[in-house]
Write an enzyme that holds these catalytic residues in place. Sequence first.
Site, mmCIF file in Angstrom:
data_model
loop_
_atom_site.group_PDB
_atom_site.id
_atom_site.type_symbol
_atom_site.label_atom_id
_atom_site.label_comp_id
_atom_site.label_asym_id
_atom_site.label_seq_id
_atom_site.Cartn_x
_atom_site.Cartn_y
_atom_site.Cartn_z
ATOM 1 N N HIS A 62 0.904 -1.271 0.403
ATOM 2 C CA HIS A 62 -0.091 -0.214 0.226
ATOM 3 C C HIS A 62 1.103 1.260 -0.521
ATOM 4 O O HIS A 62 0.135 2.673 0.111
ATOM 5 C CB HIS A 62 -0.954 0.315 1.530
ATOM 6 C CG HIS A 62 -2.075 -0.941 1.068
ATOM 7 N ND1 HIS A 62 -2.279 -1.543 0.540
ATOM 8 C CD2 HIS A 62 -1.827 -2.003 2.156
ATOM 9 C CE1 HIS A 62 -3.211 -2.635 0.871
ATOM 10 N NE2 HIS A 62 -2.702 -3.012 1.808
ATOM 11 N N HIS A 224 -8.023 -4.383 -0.707
ATOM 12 C CA HIS A 224 -7.583 -6.098 -1.452
ATOM 13 C C HIS A 224 -8.068 -6.312 -2.085
ATOM 14 O O HIS A 224 -8.268 -8.284 -1.919
ATOM 15 C CB HIS A 224 -6.900 -7.130 0.745
ATOM 16 C CG HIS A 224 -6.366 -5.912 1.112
ATOM 17 N ND1 HIS A 224 -7.080 -5.491 2.565
ATOM 18 C CD2 HIS A 224 -5.016 -5.809 2.068
ATOM 19 C CE1 HIS A 224 -6.193 -4.648 2.936
ATOM 20 N NE2 HIS A 224 -4.887 -5.386 3.171
#
Lengths: 337, 337
Positions: A62, A224
């Site tokens: 991320h 995700h």
Amino acid sequence: MQVQTKKIVNDGNRTVDEMLEGILAAHPRHLKSAEGSPRSIIARDGPRQGKVGLVIGGGSGHEPTFLGFVGKGLADAAAIGNVFASPPPDPILECAKAASGGAGVLFMYGNYAGDVMNFDMAAEMAAMDDIEVRTVLTTDDVASAPRDQRQKRRGVAGNFFIFKAAGAACDRMLSFDECQRIARKANDHTFTMGVALSPCSLPQTRRPNFEIGPDEMEIGMGIHGEPGIARGKLKTADEITDEMLDKILDEMAPARSDKVAVLVNSLGSTPLMELYIMNRRAKQRLDDIGVSVHATWVGNYCTSLEMAGASVTLMHVDGELQTMLDHPCDCAMFRAG
Amino acid sequence: MQVQTKKIVNDGNRTVDEMLEGILAAHPRHLKSAEGSPRSIIARDGPRQGKVGLVIGGGSGHEPTFLGFVGKGLADAAAIGNVFASPPPDPILECAKAASGGAGVLFMYGNYAGDVMNFDMAAEMAAMDDIEVRTVLTTDDVASAPRDQRQKRRGVAGNFFIFKAAGAACDRMLSFDECQRIARKANDHTFTMGVALSPCSLPQTRRPNFEIGPDEMEIGMGIHGEPGIARGKLKTADEITDEMLDKILDEMAPARSDKVAVLVNSLGSTPLMELYIMNRRAKQRLDDIGVSVHATWVGNYCTSLEMAGASVTLMHVDGELQTMLDHPCDCAMFRAG
């Protein structure tokens, strides 16, 4: 057969460790790893006696979340997990030790089951070392649960605002109670909606993490690849932005002359051009309802490797939260203000 | 049939104008457009009496190049073209007027035929307004011409270092001659090599701008898809980085204990994780030959919309260039130092 995604990597199982080596090589003035714990990244200039420590963390993939938010005025330390996987308790504990200045340590991270389990375990271990830990979970993803179940929501790009506010409170040497209160308030005032256009793939597998048609988008998809709330034909930038803002503004319910901070975030491969086109629409919408913008950030803040898509975050700011957002911070990977 | 690339846009012919609206909405403290010339973006805090003005510019689609480099201590103004197309002379001229403080104006931009033609025309128009313009082209792309034809090379991600050094010289109120000398020196000391993994598509057409096999990469490809110097199977991060650094270091020929600044840049969709893995290798290679790193930047600095790939830039820095890179600047879209 699905084609493998191309990546510039060496061993797919070593990507996180090699990334961390590259980060420490790039940012020696800002970052170091804890002694003997390479997955615990510490702000060189952050922790100090009498200051509440701020520890963040979560899965890799991320970037710049979480590493990029480690620095004076923001987080003191970040615990780094594998790609899309929580860090185990040990590196979190080492972060707590490094961040502790005797005034307590805040744990802040996105609300995911694996993270909750491991950070809670680390908090118990820290208590045995006489470090008091309190936890504030981030739950800004509007699409991930209904509004009456906010505690079930996931934490996504709004992390940036929430960590920033909490980190400022800590840096201003406020009490543990005050830092915790401001962290909670920051989370309660922050709302994010995302849209996904195409998947990413993990370095180990190089297979797409979800399937989506060549003309489709999915509103509300998680970082995700968690399912969103509506899949449909790809719409225009204005329509997409409107759909996100409708949800956010309905829940935030700002009054005329209220203020917000805006974050338009790329999930990875969506370029600045598209983000700024979305920001143009966000500004029009806010102007239309008489809500003014205190500050705007646009760019890659919370990504999902090379996923295509974006998110819009609004933080409903009062004077206190404005002060916290404006508080200077010095992190390696982005500019604030 | 090739699938159209998904983009978050409205009208494909209005992307640049809508992007600029979104940028001005996001960064009112840093940026404004020139009166009556929306494609001329001016630093609010940049131009001033007695200072040499710095005007940069070029095609859109490379964000944060060029807009992101407009700010105090860096460029005073940027002229904005359509996607991958030079700005016409008029917005360049308006930039020159806005940037002029009576001490001369430097034009700096990548060496592309369309840009040269339009900036030269704008320089002639500025001369009629008694603004003296001098031009320093950037030619850092090692792959784009042999070393004995440096003046034929294109300008790519090294722009960031070269503009930064020149902008610092201007901000320090050095003479026109000195600013021009430092700008040239910065360019002569800067070397970039890129690698492309997958194409981008223009908002108007949404068709890939080049074809490349699912397991191929192309070393040396330009930021508009200009052909590179070697196409082959995708290699590892270390092999790719080595291939780029071999070319750069061969030409730069640093002595032991020399210093460089490093930029590892994403062409768009290549994420930070991969860039930092490349930086890890770059640092190893530099350590091996006793060359130390003055400073490192990693991220999206000169992109090609959503192209996948990366570039590595080294600037061979002496004391003067280090001073210029360290000089503070305040731009909306990135942090320096």
